[in-house]
Design a protein around this motif. Structure first.
Motif, PDB file in Angstrom:
ATOM      1  N   ARG A   1      -3.138   8.525  -0.835  1.00 60.48           N
ATOM      2  CA  ARG A   1      -3.779   7.216  -0.796  1.00 60.48           C
ATOM      3  C   ARG A   1      -4.713   7.092  -1.998  1.00 60.48           C
ATOM      4  NH1 ARG A   1      -7.326   7.105   2.783  1.00 60.48           N
ATOM      5  NH2 ARG A   1      -7.151   9.240   3.560  1.00 60.48           N
ATOM      6  N   PRO A   2      -4.817   5.893  -2.574  1.00 64.26           N
ATOM      7  CA  PRO A   2      -5.697   5.717  -3.742  1.00 64.26           C
ATOM      8  C   PRO A   2      -7.165   5.864  -3.365  1.00 64.26           C
ATOM      9  CG  PRO A   2      -4.848   3.601  -3.004  1.00 64.26           C
ATOM     10  CD  PRO A   2      -4.108   4.653  -2.222  1.00 64.26           C
ATOM     11  N   LEU A   3      -7.955   6.236  -4.355  1.00 59.21           N
ATOM     12  CA  LEU A   3      -9.401   6.378  -4.161  1.00 59.21           C
ATOM     13  C   LEU A   3     -10.147   5.085  -4.468  1.00 59.21           C
ATOM     14  CD1 LEU A   3     -10.158   9.906  -5.647  1.00 59.21           C
ATOM     15  CD2 LEU A   3     -11.167   9.042  -3.539  1.00 59.21           C
ATOM     16  N   TRP A   4      -9.663   4.323  -5.445  1.00 59.52           N
ATOM     17  CA  TRP A   4     -10.461   3.233  -5.994  1.00 59.52           C
ATOM     18  C   TRP A   4      -9.804   1.861  -5.881  1.00 59.52           C
ATOM     19  CZ3 TRP A   4     -14.776   5.766  -6.694  1.00 59.52           C
ATOM     20  CH2 TRP A   4     -14.725   7.118  -7.081  1.00 59.52           C
ATOM     21  N   VAL A   5      -8.510   1.764  -5.678  1.00 62.01           N
ATOM     22  CA  VAL A   5      -7.823   0.469  -5.637  1.00 62.01           C
ATOM     23  C   VAL A   5      -7.006   0.372  -4.361  1.00 62.01           C
ATOM     24  CG1 VAL A   5      -7.666   0.405  -8.147  1.00 62.01           C
ATOM     25  CG2 VAL A   5      -5.740   1.291  -6.831  1.00 62.01           C
ATOM     26  N   GLY A   6      -6.499  -0.854  -4.072  1.00 65.21           N
ATOM     27  CA  GLY A   6      -5.699  -1.020  -2.871  1.00 65.21           C
ATOM     28  C   GLY A   6      -5.296  -2.441  -2.639  1.00 65.21           C
ATOM     29  N   ILE A   7      -5.352  -2.903  -1.394  1.00 66.27           N
ATOM     30  CA  ILE A   7      -4.767  -4.192  -1.058  1.00 66.27           C
ATOM     31  C   ILE A   7      -5.771  -5.207  -0.536  1.00 66.27           C
ATOM     32  CG2 ILE A   7      -2.511  -3.184  -0.569  1.00 66.27           C
ATOM     33  CD1 ILE A   7      -3.263  -3.262   2.404  1.00 66.27           C
TER      34      ILE A   7
ATOM     35  N   ALA B   1       0.831  -1.205   0.000  1.00 62.99           N
ATOM     36  CA  ALA B   1       0.000   0.000   0.000  1.00 62.99           C
ATOM     37  C   ALA B   1       0.861   1.249   0.000  1.00 62.99           C
ATOM     38  CB  ALA B   1      -0.925  -0.016   1.208  1.00 62.99           C
ATOM     39  N   ASP B   2       1.928   1.242   0.781  1.00 65.38           N
ATOM     40  CA  ASP B   2       2.821   2.397   0.832  1.00 65.38           C
ATOM     41  C   ASP B   2       3.453   2.666  -0.522  1.00 65.38           C
ATOM     42  OD1 ASP B   2       2.214   2.739   3.471  1.00 65.38           O
ATOM     43  OD2 ASP B   2       4.024   1.734   4.225  1.00 65.38           O
ATOM     44  N   ARG B   3       3.767   1.597  -1.233  1.00 70.11           N
ATOM     45  CA  ARG B   3       4.400   1.771  -2.548  1.00 70.11           C
ATOM     46  C   ARG B   3       3.400   2.363  -3.555  1.00 70.11           C
ATOM     47  NH1 ARG B   3       6.883  -3.292  -1.281  1.00 70.11           N
ATOM     48  NH2 ARG B   3       5.407  -4.411  -2.621  1.00 70.11           N
ATOM     49  N   ILE B   4       2.135   1.959  -3.452  1.00 71.16           N
ATOM     50  CA  ILE B   4       1.110   2.540  -4.331  1.00 71.16           C
ATOM     51  C   ILE B   4       0.976   4.034  -4.046  1.00 71.16           C
ATOM     52  CG2 ILE B   4      -1.353   2.552  -4.922  1.00 71.16           C
ATOM     53  CD1 ILE B   4      -1.393  -0.441  -4.240  1.00 71.16           C
ATOM     54  N   ASN B   5       0.947   4.381  -2.761  1.00 68.88           N
ATOM     55  CA  ASN B   5       0.851   5.798  -2.385  1.00 68.88           C
ATOM     56  C   ASN B   5       2.014   6.585  -2.971  1.00 68.88           C
ATOM     57  OD1 ASN B   5      -1.203   4.733  -0.876  1.00 68.88           O
ATOM     58  ND2 ASN B   5      -0.364   5.307   1.119  1.00 68.88           N
TER      59      ASN B   5
ATOM     60  N   ASP C   1      -1.633  -8.239 -11.773  1.00 68.49           N
ATOM     61  CA  ASP C   1      -1.519  -9.595 -11.243  1.00 68.49           C
ATOM     62  C   ASP C   1      -0.206  -9.783 -10.489  1.00 68.49           C
ATOM     63  OD1 ASP C   1      -3.973 -10.278 -12.228  1.00 68.49           O
ATOM     64  OD2 ASP C   1      -3.199 -11.195 -14.068  1.00 68.49           O
ATOM     65  N   LYS C   2       0.831  -9.082 -10.922  1.00 63.60           N
ATOM     66  CA  LYS C   2       2.151  -9.183 -10.282  1.00 63.60           C
ATOM     67  C   LYS C   2       2.319  -8.182  -9.138  1.00 63.60           C
ATOM     68  CE  LYS C   2       4.387 -10.871 -14.501  1.00 63.60           C
ATOM     69  NZ  LYS C   2       5.399 -10.583 -15.559  1.00 63.60           N
ATOM     70  N   GLN C   3       1.205  -7.497  -8.784  1.00 64.77           N
ATOM     71  CA  GLN C   3       1.204  -6.565  -7.658  1.00 64.77           C
ATOM     72  C   GLN C   3       2.185  -5.401  -7.845  1.00 64.77           C
ATOM     73  OE1 GLN C   3      -0.805  -7.016  -4.593  1.00 64.77           O
ATOM     74  NE2 GLN C   3      -1.864  -8.260  -6.111  1.00 64.77           N
ATOM     75  N   ARG C   4       2.294  -4.897  -9.064  1.00 63.68           N
ATOM     76  CA  ARG C   4       3.194  -3.780  -9.314  1.00 63.68           C
ATOM     77  C   ARG C   4       2.500  -2.472  -8.933  1.00 63.68           C
ATOM     78  NH1 ARG C   4       5.776  -5.794 -15.122  1.00 63.68           N
ATOM     79  NH2 ARG C   4       7.143  -7.396 -14.193  1.00 63.68           N
ATOM     80  N   PRO C   5       3.048  -1.723  -7.990  1.00 61.12           N
ATOM     81  CA  PRO C   5       2.390  -0.511  -7.489  1.00 61.12           C
ATOM     82  C   PRO C   5       2.106   0.526  -8.573  1.00 61.12           C
ATOM     83  CG  PRO C   5       4.191  -1.165  -6.046  1.00 61.12           C
ATOM     84  CD  PRO C   5       4.305  -2.012  -7.276  1.00 61.12           C
ATOM     85  N   GLU C   6       2.995   0.657  -9.572  1.00 61.04           N
ATOM     86  CA  GLU C   6       2.783   1.679 -10.593  1.00 61.04           C
ATOM     87  C   GLU C   6       1.514   1.416 -11.394  1.00 61.04           C
ATOM     88  OE1 GLU C   6       5.652  -1.394 -12.319  1.00 61.04           O
ATOM     89  OE2 GLU C   6       5.314  -0.362 -10.396  1.00 61.04           O
TER      90      GLU C   6
ATOM     91  N   ILE D   1       1.619   7.149  -6.699  1.00 58.46           N
ATOM     92  CA  ILE D   1       0.647   8.217  -6.965  1.00 58.46           C
ATOM     93  C   ILE D   1       1.290   9.576  -6.712  1.00 58.46           C
ATOM     94  CG2 ILE D   1      -1.503   9.276  -6.149  1.00 58.46           C
ATOM     95  CD1 ILE D   1      -2.610   6.479  -5.707  1.00 58.46           C
ATOM     96  N   ARG D   2       2.055   9.664  -5.641  1.00 57.59           N
ATOM     97  CA  ARG D   2       2.739  10.919  -5.330  1.00 57.59           C
ATOM     98  C   ARG D   2       3.722  11.290  -6.437  1.00 57.59           C
ATOM     99  NH1 ARG D   2       4.820  12.761   0.541  1.00 57.59           N
ATOM    100  NH2 ARG D   2       5.576  14.834  -0.043  1.00 57.59           N
ATOM    101  N   ASN D   3       4.458  10.310  -6.939  1.00 59.12           N
ATOM    102  CA  ASN D   3       5.432  10.581  -8.006  1.00 59.12           C
ATOM    103  C   ASN D   3       4.734  11.122  -9.257  1.00 59.12           C
ATOM    104  OD1 ASN D   3       7.460   9.640  -6.335  1.00 59.12           O
ATOM    105  ND2 ASN D   3       7.498   7.588  -7.247  1.00 59.12           N
ATOM    106  N   ILE D   4       3.593  10.510  -9.599  1.00 57.36           N
ATOM    107  CA  ILE D   4       2.883  10.924 -10.823  1.00 57.36           C
ATOM    108  C   ILE D   4       2.281  12.314 -10.651  1.00 57.36           C
ATOM    109  CG2 ILE D   4       0.943  10.400 -12.356  1.00 57.36           C
ATOM    110  CD1 ILE D   4       1.387   7.415 -11.662  1.00 57.36           C
ATOM    111  N   THR D   5       1.630  12.554  -9.515  1.00 53.41           N
ATOM    112  CA  THR D   5       0.918  13.822  -9.331  1.00 53.41           C
ATOM    113  C   THR D   5       1.843  14.976  -8.950  1.00 53.41           C
ATOM    114  OG1 THR D   5       0.427  13.221  -7.028  1.00 53.41           O
ATOM    115  CG2 THR D   5      -1.240  12.682  -8.696  1.00 53.41           C
ATOM    116  N   SER D   6       3.100  14.691  -8.703  1.00 51.85           N
ATOM    117  CA  SER D   6       4.046  15.765  -8.391  1.00 51.85           C
ATOM    118  C   SER D   6       4.523  16.479  -9.648  1.00 51.85           C
ATOM    119  CB  SER D   6       5.259  15.203  -7.628  1.00 51.85           C
ATOM    120  OG  SER D   6       4.855  14.705  -6.362  1.00 51.85           O
ATOM    121  N   ALA D   7       4.270  15.895 -10.807  1.00 52.47           N
ATOM    122  CA  ALA D   7       4.698  16.518 -12.064  1.00 52.47           C
ATOM    123  C   ALA D   7       3.878  17.772 -12.341  1.00 52.47           C
ATOM    124  CB  ALA D   7       4.549  15.521 -13.203  1.00 52.47           C
TER     125      ALA D   7
END
Length: 565
Positions: A63-69, A25-29, A113-118, A32-38
């Motif tokens: 934190r994501p709105l629609w997906v998670g763990i 979950a932390d990696r997903i957060n 399926d491979k649980q990749r946070p990106e 998201i931070r990396n993408i929205t910081s642009a």
């Protein structure tokens, strides 16, 4: 409770997997931070409200709105379902690029399926983008009224879209998110239900066309009457008939009268030309009309307040509301549809004038009054007109000293005294100063209210019940009551002048909102109504709305499966 995750990509449920899930979950957060910081959005979010997106995720600590763990949250399923069924509220599912979303999900599937946070981060942003588009349409409409609806001047909620959306996503459940975005005005939810009913009629084949051109009297029989009965039964106007069982002609006439009433046609129970034309409007056209008027609801303020006056131009009707419920209704006359259309706008009523002067508009003075004065000077006195100084209106001029063949109309104004039998303002006017010089007023032309199409004025709204309206407007203010109102209308007095004066004003202690709107489809007392489009606004705006096509149900099923629904 909100559980941010997707079932098709489960984390380890066992106790030993808790730490791994938290790290995921932390990696997903972080993604998201990396993408929205642009500074700008990535290519797949081109055209999104990027500043708003960044603010939303910053509010959530990314934190994501629609997906998670954990298993897929209900609100994610509901988002997809609402996008697929956006047509339910007169919106277009195609506007939310559902096919593109399916392709995105299919492309991301291996990484998910491979649980990749990106991949989770990208999917969450894709879903947020679609929610924002859908939410903005619910909140303020697909179209900007300033661009497509001429003479529409009510301030729409478009300026507050971003702030409202930003606040809405704080809710845990999806219905809590969308609830503040839907119009809360009386009638909107009922019109959504009416749309569902007419869509169901369409799915079952619509209704038959009543043949012929001649009128159908109450005593009529034969094949045309059989078709008429079927037509009325489909829309619920005729009840209590099944199969080939005969129906009493009085029941059919009553059904016709009901149909006429909800279409703004005089209810005589006879199928004349106007009624036949309304009966034969295809169900597809009625559906489009409902969709358009749902859009018009979204162009209005979020709420009108507890007390307000509501005038619907196509309905030729005024309703006064108290504590959100109608307490007074009356017929009105509105502007001529060609040169003097009444605009759609809102303002605050601030004062009432008893026995008002009528200041003659310049165009009427030039075209109508001056020729009559030049023909016969006694016209002024006979019709209770006064000539006043254009700069100092309190200065009444002697009309005998004016050369009417060469009068300078920039230096004089003409007014008709209050209480005159021919004064077009009648005995009272209700003022809400505005740029259009439009207001509500009484009229000596009482027969006008019996006409079915009442587009007769120069733009102002003539009211059928001026005493009752004044009683509503002045309720709770001093000792004003119906008796005092009638006295003021007959002879207005001013305490300062100590005698009889015309144009006696009463300032309202609490300004009263007035809304002049334009709805050709609405629900009243649980019954869907349609009205003639007097100013020809429907066709223009429906064309701009574009064609509404239902979503392929297979596409929606695939989307639900892809998100674990």
């Amino acid at each position: 409770m909100f559980r941010p995750a997707l079932t098709v990509w489960p984390c380890v449920i066992a106790l030993l997997g808790t730490v791994a899930c938290r790290k995921s979950a932390d990696r997903i957060n972080q993604e998201i931070r990396n993408i929205t910081s642009a500074e700008g959005p990535p290519a797949y979010l081109e055209g999104v409200r990027w500043k708003l997106v960044r603010q939303i995720y910053e509010d959530r600590q990314y934190r994501p709105l629609w997906v998670g763990i954990r298993p897929v949250p209900e609100r994610t399923k509901e988002l997809i379902a609402n996008l697929c069924d956006a047509e339910r509220e007169g919106l277009r599912p195609a506007d939310y690029r559902l096919s593109e979303l399916r392709r995105t999900l299919e492309r991301l599937q291996p990484s998910l399926d491979k649980q990749r946070p990106e991949a989770f981060a990208v999917l969450d942003l894709e879903l947020t983008r679609r929610f924002l588009d859908y939410g903005a349409d619910l909140l303020a409409g697909r179209l900007d009224p300033k661009a497509v609806a001429s003479e529409w001047y009510i301030r729409a909620p478009r300026s507050s879209i971003e702030g409202t959306l930003r606040g809405a996503v704080q809710a845990e459940e999806f219905q809590g998110i969308v609830a503040p975005l839907r119009p809360q005005l009386p009638g909107y939810a009922d019109l959504v239900k009416a749309l569902a009913g007419y869509r169901e009629i369409l799915e079952h084949g619509g209704w038959p066309r009543v043949p012929g051109r001649s009128s159908l009297r109450r005593s009529a029989r034969g094949a045309r009457v059989a078709v008429l009965r079927r037509r009325l039964r489909i829309t619920g106007d005729l009840t209590g008939w099944a199969g080939n069982k005969p129906v009493d002609n009085r029941a059919v006439a009553k059904a016709v009268a009901r149909f006429q009433s909800r279409h703004g046609i005089p209810s005589n129970g006879i199928v004349g030309a106007a009624t036949l034309a309304a009966l034969n409007v295809p169900v597809q056209v009625r559906i489009r009309q409902i969709q358009l008027n749902l859009e018009r609801y979204r162009w209005l303020p979020a709420e009108f307040g507890p007390r307000y006056i509501y005038v619907n131009i196509p309905d030729y009707r005024l309703s006064a509301y108290d504590v959100g419920k109608p307490v007074l209704n009356m017929r009105v006359v509105v502007g001529d549809e060609y040169k003097n259309a009444t605009p759609v706008f809102a303002d605050l009523m601030t004062f009432v004038v008893f026995r008002p002067y009528w200041y003659v508009p310049q165009r009427i003075l030039v075209r109508e009054i001056l020729p009559r004065i030049r023909k016969k000077r006694s016209y002024l006195a006979r019709n209770h007109f006064e000539v006043v100084d254009a700069k100092y209106e309190s200065r009444v001029l002697n009309p005998r000293r004016i050369n009417w063949s060469r009068v300078d109309l920039t230096k004089v104004r003409m007014r008709q005294r209050g209480g005159s039998p021919t004064n077009p303002l009648g005995l009272v006017k209700f003022m809400f100063p505005n740029q259009f010089a439009i207001y509500l007023h009484d009229t000596p032309t009482r027969k006008s209210f019996s006409r079915p199409q009442r587009t007769l004025s120069h733009g102002c709204v003539w009211v059928e019940k001026p005493v009752e309206l004044a009683d509503y407007v002045l309720a709770g203010q001093g000792d004003w009551n119906e008796k005092k109102i009638r006295q003021a209308m007959l002879t207005a007095h001013s305490a300062s002048a100590g005698g009889r004066v015309d144009g006696h004003s009463v300032t309202l202690e609490q300004p009263l909102p007035v809304y002049i709107v334009y709805f050709t489809a609405f629900v009243r007392d649980g019954i869907v109504n349609f009205r003639h489009d007097p100013y020809g606004k429907d066709r223009e705006t429906i064309a701009r709305l574009g064609k509404l096509r239902p979503t392929d149900p297979r596409l929606c099923e695939e989307l639900q499966k892809l998100v674990g629904g």
